[in-house]
Scaffold this motif. Structure first.
Motif, PDB file in Angstrom:
ATOM      1  N   HIS A 158     -56.456 -16.378 142.644  1.00  0.00           N
ATOM      2  CA  HIS A 158     -56.205 -15.150 141.888  1.00  0.00           C
ATOM      3  C   HIS A 158     -56.581 -15.356 140.424  1.00  0.00           C
ATOM      4  O   HIS A 158     -57.223 -14.493 139.807  1.00  0.00           O
ATOM      5  CB  HIS A 158     -54.739 -14.731 142.008  1.00  0.00           C
ATOM      6  N   PHE A 159     -56.217 -16.481 139.845  1.00  0.00           N
ATOM      7  CA  PHE A 159     -56.545 -16.701 138.439  1.00  0.00           C
ATOM      8  C   PHE A 159     -58.047 -16.906 138.251  1.00  0.00           C
ATOM      9  O   PHE A 159     -58.605 -16.480 137.250  1.00  0.00           O
ATOM     10  CB  PHE A 159     -55.751 -17.869 137.838  1.00  0.00           C
ATOM     11  N   ARG A 160     -58.708 -17.520 139.225  1.00  0.00           N
ATOM     12  CA  ARG A 160     -60.175 -17.634 139.150  1.00  0.00           C
ATOM     13  C   ARG A 160     -60.806 -16.245 139.139  1.00  0.00           C
ATOM     14  O   ARG A 160     -61.817 -16.023 138.470  1.00  0.00           O
ATOM     15  CB  ARG A 160     -60.711 -18.462 140.313  1.00  0.00           C
ATOM     16  N   THR A 161     -60.228 -15.297 139.870  1.00  0.00           N
ATOM     17  CA  THR A 161     -60.716 -13.920 139.853  1.00  0.00           C
ATOM     18  C   THR A 161     -60.503 -13.309 138.467  1.00  0.00           C
ATOM     19  O   THR A 161     -61.366 -12.574 137.972  1.00  0.00           O
ATOM     20  CB  THR A 161     -60.021 -13.078 140.940  1.00  0.00           C
ATOM     21  N   GLN A 162     -59.383 -13.620 137.823  1.00  0.00           N
ATOM     22  CA  GLN A 162     -59.155 -13.131 136.460  1.00  0.00           C
ATOM     23  C   GLN A 162     -60.239 -13.676 135.516  1.00  0.00           C
ATOM     24  O   GLN A 162     -60.745 -12.948 134.657  1.00  0.00           O
ATOM     25  CB  GLN A 162     -57.770 -13.566 135.954  1.00  0.00           C
ATOM     26  N   ILE A 163     -60.592 -14.935 135.694  1.00  0.00           N
ATOM     27  CA  ILE A 163     -61.628 -15.533 134.843  1.00  0.00           C
ATOM     28  C   ILE A 163     -62.978 -14.869 135.114  1.00  0.00           C
ATOM     29  O   ILE A 163     -63.749 -14.612 134.191  1.00  0.00           O
ATOM     30  CB  ILE A 163     -61.686 -17.065 135.041  1.00  0.00           C
ATOM     31  N   ALA A 164     -63.264 -14.574 136.368  1.00  0.00           N
ATOM     32  CA  ALA A 164     -64.513 -13.883 136.698  1.00  0.00           C
ATOM     33  C   ALA A 164     -64.542 -12.487 136.068  1.00  0.00           C
ATOM     34  O   ALA A 164     -65.579 -12.055 135.545  1.00  0.00           O
ATOM     35  CB  ALA A 164     -64.682 -13.800 138.208  1.00  0.00           C
ATOM     36  N   ALA A 165     -63.426 -11.784 136.108  1.00  0.00           N
ATOM     37  CA  ALA A 165     -63.353 -10.465 135.466  1.00  0.00           C
ATOM     38  C   ALA A 165     -63.558 -10.607 133.960  1.00  0.00           C
ATOM     39  O   ALA A 165     -64.268  -9.804 133.338  1.00  0.00           O
ATOM     40  CB  ALA A 165     -62.013  -9.799 135.771  1.00  0.00           C
TER      41      ALA A 165
END
Length: 190
Positions: free
Chosen positions: A160-167
């Motif tokens: 989930h946090f990797r997705t935040q970084i991608a966003a």
């Protein structure tokens, strides 16, 4: 106006490892030579042991494992500032509402100063109206910044946090595109 935001979220999901499903074979298709096998997928970076998105040290470890150079720059009574140098950009993360040990933070704000001439106030305001996630600001020296914030929860996973970084990376790209030609960018915004 939210089309760009939707595109950013879709890009974030794709970057985070979601792959589209292959189309079903067409019935009665003519026989063809076997297609070349796709290259094996690059394995994702191994999760950080005991990852906790609310702990800046865990996030530093995640960013360093992903190829960035992250470090805790400052700890205040209820805030922690992390600086990051990466291929995408140099940026900071300001963790807020942290406990006395600089953990259990409740929110984080990503911030990147962009080395480009600042847009007008009206253009910056119009950019902010095109995105639900990315915000453009100008600091006291007139330098443009792009911001992205999120709340942090105990059950936030590594992925989930990797997705935040991608966003966040998507926000940086969109803001850079905006700054190249604010008028053209805004003219093409829905």
């Amino acid at each position: 106006m939210l089309c760009k935001t939707t595109a950013l979220v879709a890009a974030a999901v794709l970057i985070a490892g979601a792959a589209p499903k292959p189309a079903p074979p067409k019935p009665f298709a003519a026989a063809k030579a076997p297609a070349a096998k796709p290259a094996p997928a690059k394995p994702a970076t191994a999760p950080v042991a005991n990852f906790d998105a609310r702990n800046p040290a865990s996030v530093v470890e995640l960013l360093n494992a992903g190829g960035g150079k992250a470090a805790i720059a400052r700890k205040d009574p209820d805030e922690v500032l992390v600086t990051v140098a990466s291929v995408a950009a140099n940026f900071s993360l300001q963790f807020a509402a942290c406990d006395a040990q600089g953990r259990a933070c409740k929110a984080v704000q990503f911030d990147s100063m962009v080395e480009a001439p600042g847009p007008s106030f009206a253009q910056l305001n119009a950019f902010n109206q095109t995105s639900a996630m990315c915000r453009g600001t100008e600091d006291k020296a007139g330098k443009p910044h792009v911001l992205y914030s999120t709340l942090l929860f105990a059950d936030d996973t590594y992925d989930h946090f990797r997705t935040q970084i991608a966003a966040w990376t998507g926000c940086i790209g969109e803001f850079r595109n905006f700054l190249k030609d604010p008028s053209a960018y805004l003219a093409s915004a829905p």
